[in-house]
Design an enzyme around this catalytic site. Structure first.
Site, short mmCIF file in Angstrom:
data_model
loop_
_atom_site.label_atom_id
_atom_site.label_comp_id
_atom_site.label_asym_id
_atom_site.label_seq_id
_atom_site.Cartn_x
_atom_site.Cartn_y
_atom_site.Cartn_z
N CYS A 1 64.96 35.49 57.77
CA CYS A 1 65.26 34.27 56.93
C CYS A 1 64.77 34.16 55.65
O CYS A 1 63.49 34.18 55.54
CB CYS A 1 65.06 33.08 57.83
SG CYS A 1 64.13 31.77 56.83
N CYS B 1 62.24 31.72 54.89
CA CYS B 1 60.71 32.36 55.52
C CYS B 1 60.18 33.22 54.75
O CYS B 1 58.67 33.01 54.45
CB CYS B 1 61.19 32.67 57.02
SG CYS B 1 61.74 31.45 58.11
N ARG C 1 21.69 42.72 51.25
CA ARG C 1 21.74 42.83 49.97
C ARG C 1 21.42 44.00 49.38
O ARG C 1 21.88 45.09 49.78
CB ARG C 1 21.20 41.62 49.12
CG ARG C 1 21.57 40.37 49.84
CD ARG C 1 21.21 38.94 49.03
NE ARG C 1 22.28 38.83 47.79
CZ ARG C 1 21.88 38.51 46.60
NH1 ARG C 1 20.69 38.56 46.39
NH2 ARG C 1 22.69 38.37 45.89
N TRP D 1 27.38 46.68 42.50
CA TRP D 1 28.73 45.63 41.97
C TRP D 1 28.11 45.11 40.37
O TRP D 1 28.90 45.06 39.73
CB TRP D 1 28.58 44.35 42.97
CG TRP D 1 29.56 44.22 44.14
CD1 TRP D 1 29.21 44.18 45.30
CD2 TRP D 1 31.19 44.73 44.11
NE1 TRP D 1 30.33 44.21 46.31
CE2 TRP D 1 31.53 44.54 45.36
CE3 TRP D 1 32.07 44.88 43.24
CZ2 TRP D 1 32.94 44.62 46.02
CZ3 TRP D 1 33.40 44.93 43.39
CH2 TRP D 1 33.67 44.79 44.80
N HIS E 1 38.67 50.23 51.92
CA HIS E 1 39.22 49.08 51.42
C HIS E 1 39.22 49.15 49.81
O HIS E 1 40.35 48.57 49.19
CB HIS E 1 38.07 47.97 51.67
CG HIS E 1 38.08 47.58 53.27
ND1 HIS E 1 37.23 47.28 53.96
CD2 HIS E 1 39.32 47.14 53.98
CE1 HIS E 1 37.48 46.76 55.29
NE2 HIS E 1 38.83 46.89 55.17
N TRP F 1 36.29 41.52 38.75
CA TRP F 1 35.87 39.99 39.31
C TRP F 1 36.79 39.52 40.56
O TRP F 1 36.09 39.14 41.81
CB TRP F 1 35.82 39.03 38.26
CG TRP F 1 35.97 37.63 38.77
CD1 TRP F 1 34.78 36.84 38.98
CD2 TRP F 1 37.14 36.64 38.67
NE1 TRP F 1 35.34 35.57 39.35
CE2 TRP F 1 36.86 35.44 39.18
CE3 TRP F 1 38.40 36.92 38.28
CZ2 TRP F 1 37.70 34.47 39.41
CZ3 TRP F 1 39.48 35.85 38.31
CH2 TRP F 1 39.04 34.60 38.74
N VAL G 1 36.58 40.67 48.33
CA VAL G 1 35.90 41.02 49.38
C VAL G 1 35.00 39.89 49.74
O VAL G 1 34.45 39.85 51.05
CB VAL G 1 34.92 42.26 48.65
CG1 VAL G 1 33.71 42.82 49.67
CG2 VAL G 1 35.87 43.40 48.36
N LYS H 1 28.39 34.27 50.98
CA LYS H 1 29.48 34.93 50.46
C LYS H 1 30.50 33.89 50.09
O LYS H 1 31.02 33.09 50.96
CB LYS H 1 30.26 36.17 51.04
CG LYS H 1 29.50 37.21 50.73
CD LYS H 1 29.82 38.38 51.23
CE LYS H 1 29.01 39.53 51.16
NZ LYS H 1 27.50 39.53 51.75
N TRP I 1 33.04 33.20 43.56
CA TRP I 1 32.08 33.26 42.55
C TRP I 1 32.54 33.29 41.12
O TRP I 1 33.74 33.94 41.11
CB TRP I 1 31.26 34.37 42.82
CG TRP I 1 30.09 34.55 41.97
CD1 TRP I 1 28.75 33.89 42.31
CD2 TRP I 1 29.85 35.27 40.66
NE1 TRP I 1 27.83 34.50 41.18
CE2 TRP I 1 28.49 35.15 40.13
CE3 TRP I 1 30.65 35.57 39.76
CZ2 TRP I 1 28.13 35.51 38.97
CZ3 TRP I 1 30.23 36.11 38.53
CH2 TRP I 1 28.76 35.98 38.16
#
Ligand code: FAD
Length: 531
Positions: A42, A45, A384, A391, A440, A463, A469, A485, A488
């Protein structure tokens, strides 16, 4: 049936139901359910699926009270169950109250295929439609509290905060914030109405919605919120000291979380270093390089071919873009010159380690000989540390690349507006110790890195990817309760980065870019705790 045509996947924050799971899921359940019965052929949808996914993301933290689901009536195995539930048109939206009996076939809600805000308000109404007996097990009270109930709490000690949102009767903000905080311990949220004059008088409230906070030690204050929006209220309460997201059970955490925790180093015996969340610390960046050069890469006995090329490009990138021009840059420049002058196709990694150590001994050029986390400290061992600093390092490099457009001239990376991301992608894929994380990240890069055409877009892409993530990992095993998390930067770091459109939180990307340039820029780099 072609699986690539599926409208929803396991990665979406909603439940995908089937003929066998529908009844056991939505009946006898401790939470209520809102199910979209759709058909994958559809057109409407298909168009509506992105709104439904965004809605599910928006109310992900409400799941214990009311969960969002889909069922595809175009799949052959679901034909019978869709008939049994009288689904004649697509999409059909049905809700199921908590604790419904097995015979329940749901209540049709017409008009749910609307904007996110109206469906969200409908969800609040569905919850309030429950009788006391049916009330979902984990859903807090949503009705307003009166001055008679609230005023006696003033001055009392407690083991948690109580936040009172005082709002106009038709406002949904209070109920939405109550549900947003459902997964958090350490704070209880209540709502009260602007018509409760004794309360307004006692608390001296004149504008709505307002938030009044009762501290565990008995003190109480009117909280200042930059914008009177649901996202600002919820973010503020989630970051109160001692307020924590309840962790998902370890069985529901993905295996990459386990890997990630195992990857992180032990630093439990380290003294706590006070720091300011609005700054970036060179000690974290130095420690990232220390770990990367001396631990992560040292697991490779030799570097050759593509691995050697990635290493060379990484070293060039850091030598040219690392801010501050201190001893780390000198060391990386030396390393870079040495690598470029080598005629070898293959180098033993020990030679890199020898050079790093010798250079330090002879010239005093220094790369911290220990890990010293500051902004990347974890509240306990294994949280951490290295991934946080990696990052941070790459965010800093994207901002430096933008600030110094010619820095990569006369290198192999010249002219590439996304040079930092290209090197990062290859580094993460090849060397990053958390394999699942690498997979990922590679999937995200393969899907959209090509669209990055400028150094500004490079900053924003990273960013945005980092926030994706964060959303996926919120509440997982690797989530540090002291640093949960969340999207941010938070409103307290950058209020102008946040806006609301049609009742849904949106980013002001122009202001985000300005913020990132400042936050990760050379002048915001603190030397505190550096050697
Ligand atoms: P981090 O997410 O590491 O963030 C570090 C700091 O960066 C924060 O404290 C904040 O100051 C800042 N920050 C936060 N969000 C942003 C943003 N959107 N933009 C700019 N700055 C921001 N772990 C897994 O379990 N599964 C994975 O699939 C996974 N993939 C990863 C992929 C990469 C490329 C990297 C480097 C790490 C990955 N990790 C993964 C690790 C995970 O993302 C965290 O780094 C780790 O759990 C430590 O979290 P943290 O609380 O220190 O915050």
């Amino acid at each position: 049936w072609c699986s690539t045509a599926r409208l929803y996947t396991e990665d979406d924050p909603l439940e995908i139901l089937s003929s066998s799971s529908l009844k056991p899921t939505v009946t006898n359940s401790s939470s209520a359910w809102l199910v979209q019965f759709y058909s994958s052929w559809c057109g409407h949808c298909i168009q509506y699926s992105s709104t439904w996914k965004a809605l599910a993301q928006d109310v992900k933290d409400w799941q214990q009270a009311l969960s969002v689901a889909v069922l595809d009536c175009a799949q052959e195995e679901n034909f019978d169950v869709c008939k049994e539930f009288s689904i004649k048109f697509y999409p059909t939206f049905k809700y199921f109250r908590a604790h419904s009996p097995e015979t329940e076939r749901g209540t049709i809600y017409r008009g749910a295929d609307r904007e996110i805000q109206s469906v969200r308000q409908l969800m609040v109404n569905i919850l309030q439609n429950h009788t006391k007996l049916e009330w979902p097990n984990h859903c807090p009270p949503l009705q307003p509290y009166s001055s008679v109930q609230i005023l006696p709490l003033l001055g009392q000690r407690s083991d948690h905060y109580t936040a009172v949102i005082i709002e106009e009767p038709e406002s949904y903000v209070g109920r939405e914030v109550i549900l947003d905080l459902l997964q958090y311990s350490g704070v209880e949220v209540r709502r009260a109405l602007s018509s409760d004059l004794p309360l307004l008088d006692a608390l001296k409230i004149t504008a709505f919605p307002s938030i009044y906070l009762l501290h565990p030690n008995g003190s109480h204050t009117h909280l200042h919120v930059q914008k009177k929006l649901r996202f600002f209220f919820s973010s503020l309460l989630r970051t109160l000291p001692g307020v924590q997201r309840r962790s998902k059970s370890s069985s529901s955490s993905s295996s990459s979380d386990g890997q990630m925790v195992a990857l992180q180093d032990k630093h439990s015996t380290e003294p706590w270093r006070d720091f300011d969340r609005s700054q970036v610390y060179s000690a974290d960046l130095d420690s990232a390089l220390h770990y990367l050069l001396r631990v992560e890469l040292a697991t490779h006995n030799t570097l050759e071919g593509e691995e050697l090329q990635i290493f060379k490009d990484f070293v060039t990138l850091v030598a040219k873009l690392y801010p501050g021009g201190g001893s780390v840059v000198k060391l990386m420049e030396t390393l870079s010159d040495w690598l470029l002058s080598l005629p070898l196709q293959r180098i033993p990694y020990q030679a890199v380690l020898d050079l790093v150590d010798n250079k330090m001994r002879i010239s005093g050029v220094f790369l911290g000989a220990e890990l010293r986390w500051v902004g990347c400290q974890g509240s306990r061992a294994g949280l951490r540390g290295y991934p946080c600093s990696l990052w941070t390092l790459f965010h800093v490099l994207t901002v430096q690349h933008d600030a110094m457009p010619t820095a990569l001239d006369n290198t192999a990376l010249e002219g590439d507006a996304a040079a930092v991301l290209h090197v990062m992608r290859r580094y993460i894929r090849t060397f990053f110790g958390c394999e699942q994380c690498g997979r990922h990240f590679e999937a995200a890069a393969a899907a959209s890195l090509e669209t990055v055409q400028s150094r500004e877009q490079q900053i924003i892409w990273l960013w945005n990817q980092h926030n994706t993530v964060n959303l996926r990992l919120a509440g997982s095993l690797s989530d540090d309760p002291l640093f949960p998390k969340a999207p941010w930067p938070s409103p307290s770091l950058c209020a102008s980065c946040h806006e609301e459109k049609n009742g849904v939180h949106v980013w002001n990307q122009e202001n985000v870019l300005l913020f990132l340039r400042r936050h990760f820029g050379a002048s915001n780099l603190s030397p505190k705790y550096s050697l």
